[in-house]
Design a protein around this motif. Structure first.
Motif, PDB file in Angstrom:
ATOM      1  N   SER A 189     -11.585   1.858  -6.408  1.00  0.00           N
ATOM      2  CA  SER A 189     -10.432   1.353  -5.674  1.00  0.00           C
ATOM      3  C   SER A 189     -10.860   0.313  -4.639  1.00  0.00           C
ATOM      4  CB  SER A 189      -9.700   2.511  -4.988  1.00  0.00           C
ATOM      5  OG  SER A 189      -8.572   2.074  -4.282  1.00  0.00           O
ATOM      6  N   LYS A 190     -11.919   0.603  -3.907  1.00  0.00           N
ATOM      7  CA  LYS A 190     -12.415  -0.333  -2.906  1.00  0.00           C
ATOM      8  C   LYS A 190     -12.922  -1.612  -3.554  1.00  0.00           C
ATOM      9  CE  LYS A 190     -13.729   3.053   0.641  1.00  0.00           C
ATOM     10  NZ  LYS A 190     -14.859   3.652   1.393  1.00  0.00           N
ATOM     11  N   ASP A 191     -13.606  -1.461  -4.663  1.00  0.00           N
ATOM     12  CA  ASP A 191     -14.163  -2.627  -5.348  1.00  0.00           C
ATOM     13  C   ASP A 191     -13.064  -3.547  -5.870  1.00  0.00           C
ATOM     14  OD1 ASP A 191     -16.542  -4.032  -6.352  1.00  0.00           O
ATOM     15  OD2 ASP A 191     -15.771  -3.534  -8.333  1.00  0.00           O
ATOM     16  N   LEU A 192     -11.974  -2.949  -6.331  1.00  0.00           N
ATOM     17  CA  LEU A 192     -10.856  -3.738  -6.839  1.00  0.00           C
ATOM     18  C   LEU A 192     -10.093  -4.436  -5.715  1.00  0.00           C
ATOM     19  CD1 LEU A 192      -9.473  -1.349  -9.595  1.00  0.00           C
ATOM     20  CD2 LEU A 192     -10.360  -3.658  -9.966  1.00  0.00           C
ATOM     21  N   GLY A 193     -10.145  -3.865  -4.527  1.00  0.00           N
ATOM     22  CA  GLY A 193      -9.447  -4.474  -3.405  1.00  0.00           C
ATOM     23  C   GLY A 193      -7.941  -4.474  -3.581  1.00  0.00           C
ATOM     24  N   VAL A 194      -7.345  -3.292  -3.560  1.00  0.00           N
ATOM     25  CA  VAL A 194      -5.903  -3.159  -3.762  1.00  0.00           C
ATOM     26  C   VAL A 194      -5.148  -3.708  -2.549  1.00  0.00           C
ATOM     27  CG1 VAL A 194      -4.004  -1.572  -4.219  1.00  0.00           C
ATOM     28  CG2 VAL A 194      -6.280  -1.118  -5.180  1.00  0.00           C
ATOM     29  N   ASP A 195      -4.293  -4.678  -2.805  1.00  0.00           N
ATOM     30  CA  ASP A 195      -3.505  -5.308  -1.747  1.00  0.00           C
ATOM     31  C   ASP A 195      -2.029  -5.116  -2.072  1.00  0.00           C
ATOM     32  OD1 ASP A 195      -2.463  -6.852   0.256  1.00  0.00           O
ATOM     33  OD2 ASP A 195      -3.128  -8.783  -0.572  1.00  0.00           O
ATOM     34  N   VAL A 196      -1.370  -4.251  -1.294  1.00  0.00           N
ATOM     35  CA  VAL A 196       0.032  -3.914  -1.563  1.00  0.00           C
ATOM     36  C   VAL A 196       0.947  -4.696  -0.632  1.00  0.00           C
ATOM     37  CG1 VAL A 196       1.752  -2.050  -1.567  1.00  0.00           C
ATOM     38  CG2 VAL A 196      -0.591  -1.610  -2.346  1.00  0.00           C
ATOM     39  N   ASN A 197       2.035  -5.186  -1.176  1.00  0.00           N
ATOM     40  CA  ASN A 197       3.060  -5.816  -0.353  1.00  0.00           C
ATOM     41  C   ASN A 197       3.445  -4.822   0.735  1.00  0.00           C
ATOM     42  OD1 ASN A 197       5.713  -6.515   0.626  1.00  0.00           O
ATOM     43  ND2 ASN A 197       5.935  -7.871  -1.126  1.00  0.00           N
ATOM     44  N   PRO A 198       3.354  -5.209   2.008  1.00  0.00           N
ATOM     45  CA  PRO A 198       3.615  -4.255   3.085  1.00  0.00           C
ATOM     46  C   PRO A 198       4.986  -3.603   3.032  1.00  0.00           C
ATOM     47  CG  PRO A 198       3.125  -6.456   3.961  1.00  0.00           C
ATOM     48  CD  PRO A 198       2.969  -6.529   2.484  1.00  0.00           C
ATOM     49  N   ARG A 199       5.933  -4.216   2.346  1.00  0.00           N
ATOM     50  CA  ARG A 199       7.254  -3.606   2.249  1.00  0.00           C
ATOM     51  C   ARG A 199       7.234  -2.358   1.374  1.00  0.00           C
ATOM     52  NH1 ARG A 199      11.259  -8.886   1.699  1.00  0.00           N
ATOM     53  NH2 ARG A 199      10.737  -9.797   3.726  1.00  0.00           N
ATOM     54  N   TYR A 200       6.163  -2.201   0.580  1.00  0.00           N
ATOM     55  CA  TYR A 200       6.024  -0.996  -0.237  1.00  0.00           C
ATOM     56  C   TYR A 200       5.043  -0.007   0.383  1.00  0.00           C
ATOM     57  CZ  TYR A 200       8.509  -3.385  -4.001  1.00  0.00           C
ATOM     58  OH  TYR A 200       9.459  -4.028  -4.745  1.00  0.00           O
ATOM     59  N   GLY A 201       4.420  -0.388   1.481  1.00  0.00           N
ATOM     60  CA  GLY A 201       3.456   0.497   2.115  1.00  0.00           C
ATOM     61  C   GLY A 201       2.057  -0.070   2.040  1.00  0.00           C
ATOM     62  N   ALA A 202       1.070   0.793   2.168  1.00  0.00           N
ATOM     63  CA  ALA A 202      -0.333   0.398   2.124  1.00  0.00           C
ATOM     64  C   ALA A 202      -1.087   1.343   1.203  1.00  0.00           C
ATOM     65  CB  ALA A 202      -0.937   0.426   3.525  1.00  0.00           C
ATOM     66  N   TRP A 203      -2.116   0.820   0.564  1.00  0.00           N
ATOM     67  CA  TRP A 203      -2.902   1.632  -0.362  1.00  0.00           C
ATOM     68  C   TRP A 203      -4.022   2.331   0.383  1.00  0.00           C
ATOM     69  CZ3 TRP A 203      -2.011   3.322  -5.065  1.00  0.00           C
ATOM     70  CH2 TRP A 203      -3.057   3.886  -5.795  1.00  0.00           C
ATOM     71  N   ASP A 204      -4.207   3.621   0.095  1.00  0.00           N
ATOM     72  CA  ASP A 204      -5.264   4.431   0.706  1.00  0.00           C
ATOM     73  C   ASP A 204      -6.377   4.610  -0.315  1.00  0.00           C
ATOM     74  OD1 ASP A 204      -6.891   6.472   1.721  1.00  0.00           O
ATOM     75  OD2 ASP A 204      -5.219   7.413   2.783  1.00  0.00           O
ATOM     76  N   ASP A 205      -7.515   3.940  -0.099  1.00  0.00           N
ATOM     77  CA  ASP A 205      -8.633   4.040  -1.044  1.00  0.00           C
ATOM     78  C   ASP A 205      -9.205   5.445  -1.110  1.00  0.00           C
ATOM     79  OD1 ASP A 205      -8.795   1.305  -1.893  1.00  0.00           O
ATOM     80  OD2 ASP A 205      -9.713   0.791   0.026  1.00  0.00           O
ATOM     81  N   THR A 206      -9.164   6.151  -0.004  1.00  0.00           N
ATOM     82  CA  THR A 206      -9.757   7.496   0.043  1.00  0.00           C
ATOM     83  C   THR A 206      -8.941   8.492  -0.768  1.00  0.00           C
ATOM     84  OG1 THR A 206     -10.665   7.054   2.243  1.00  0.00           O
ATOM     85  CG2 THR A 206     -10.514   9.360   1.543  1.00  0.00           C
ATOM     86  N   ARG A 207      -7.622   8.399  -0.668  1.00  0.00           N
ATOM     87  CA  ARG A 207      -6.748   9.313  -1.410  1.00  0.00           C
ATOM     88  C   ARG A 207      -6.335   8.737  -2.758  1.00  0.00           C
ATOM     89  NH1 ARG A 207      -1.800  10.427   1.802  1.00  0.00           N
ATOM     90  NH2 ARG A 207      -1.611  12.363   0.626  1.00  0.00           N
ATOM     91  N   ILE A 208      -6.648   7.483  -2.990  1.00  0.00           N
ATOM     92  CA  ILE A 208      -6.339   6.769  -4.223  1.00  0.00           C
ATOM     93  C   ILE A 208      -4.843   6.814  -4.519  1.00  0.00           C
ATOM     94  CG2 ILE A 208      -7.089   6.294  -6.587  1.00  0.00           C
ATOM     95  CD1 ILE A 208      -9.024   8.860  -4.791  1.00  0.00           C
TER      96      ILE A 208
END
Length: 232
Positions: A189-208
C-alpha cells in the motif's frame, strides 16, 4: 474464530479448499464495513478521480458506474427500500473495495500468485453450492456486501488471490500470522502511494482501508461465515 489448517498440497480438491474460500469471502465482507455517507466527487489535485493508486486513476465515472449497477440490482429486489437504506455509504464502500483490489493485485504479482480460469470457476462453483444456487448467491452478496450480479466475478477473483497470498506468506490466525499478512499489504500500500480524493476520506496504509472504516479486514482473514452470504 476458526483456526487455519496447515498449508495443503496443491493437489487438494475444490471441496477441500472450501474453508479457505469461505474465509476469504469474510475478508471481502469486511471491506464493505459501514462508513459515513460521502456523495461528492472530484478533487483539485486529480480532477475527475476518486483516487489514484500506483499512478493509475480510479475515475469518479468508474466508481459511479459500479454504484449504479448495485442500485439497479437493489431496485429490482422486493426489499429495495431496505437495501438502499442500509447502503447509503455505497460509493465509499465501492471505492474502498476498488482500491483494495489494486493492492491485492500488486501483492499477488510481487509474490508470484495468479488465479487461473479453472481456480476462479471452481471457487465460484463452491460459492454457488454453499449458497444453495446462483440466484441465492447473487441475493446474498447484494444484501450482505452491496455486490451487483455483474460484480461477482471480481469478488471471486479477490477471494482466490487472498487465499493463495495467505498460503504463500504462511499467514494464519495467530498474532504472528496476522502481523505477517498486515506487513505485506501495508508495504504494498505504501509503495503504491494511495492518494484518495479528500471528499471520500483518506487511505490508511496500516489498516489497508479508508481511514474511517470500522472493521479491520485483516482481523477477518481467519474468520469464516457459517455459509456464503450468511444473511441470505
Amino acid at each position: 474464530m476458526h483456526r487455519r489448517t496447515q498449508p495443503r498440497p496443491h493437489s487438494r480438491t475444490a471441496q477441500d479448499r472450501t474453508p479457505r474460500r469461505r474465509t476469504a469471502l469474510a475478508v471481502s465482507a469486511a471491506l464493505l464495513a459501514a462508513a459515513p455517507l460521502l456523495t461528492a466527487c472530484g478533487g483539485d489535485a486529480h480532477p475527475g478521480a476518486a483516487a489514484v493508486v500506483g499512478g493509475e486513476r480510479i475515475d469518479v465515472a468508474s466508481l459511479q458506474a459500479q454504484v449504479k449497477d448495485v442500485r439497479d440490482a437493489q431496485a429490482a429486489s422486493p426489499e429495495s427500500a431496505q437495501l438502499v437504506a442500509s447502503t447509503g455509504d455505497l460509493g465509499r464502500r465501492k471505492l474502498n473495495s476498488m482500491i483494495f483490489d489494486r493492492i491485492v493485485e500488486r501483492v499477488a504479482r510481487d509474490h508470484g500468485v495468479t488465479a487461473s480460469r479453472a481456480e476462479l470457476q471452481a471457487t465460484r462453483t463452491a460459492f454457488v453450492r454453499q449458497s444453495g444456487g446462483e440466484d441465492r448467491l447473487a441475493t446474498a452478496l447484494l444484501q450482505e456486501q452491496g455486490v451487483a450480479p455483474g460484480q461477482i466475478d471480481d469478488v471471486v477473483r479477490r477471494n482466490v488471490l487472498l487465499g493463495k497470498i495467505a498460503d504463500k506468506v504462511g499467514a494464519d490466525d495467530s498474532p504472528e500470522g496476522q502481523k505477517k499478512l498486515t506487513d505485506v499489504f501495508t508495504a504494498a500500500s505504501k509503495d503504491l502511494g494511495v492518494d484518495v480524493n479528500p471528499r471520500y476520506g483518506a487511505w490508511d496504509d496500516t489498516r489497508i482501508q479508508l481511514a474511517s472504516a470500522t472493521t479491520p479486514w485483516l482481523r477477518q482473514v481467519s474468520e469464516a461465515p457459517d455459509a456464503v452470504g450468511a444473511g441470505a
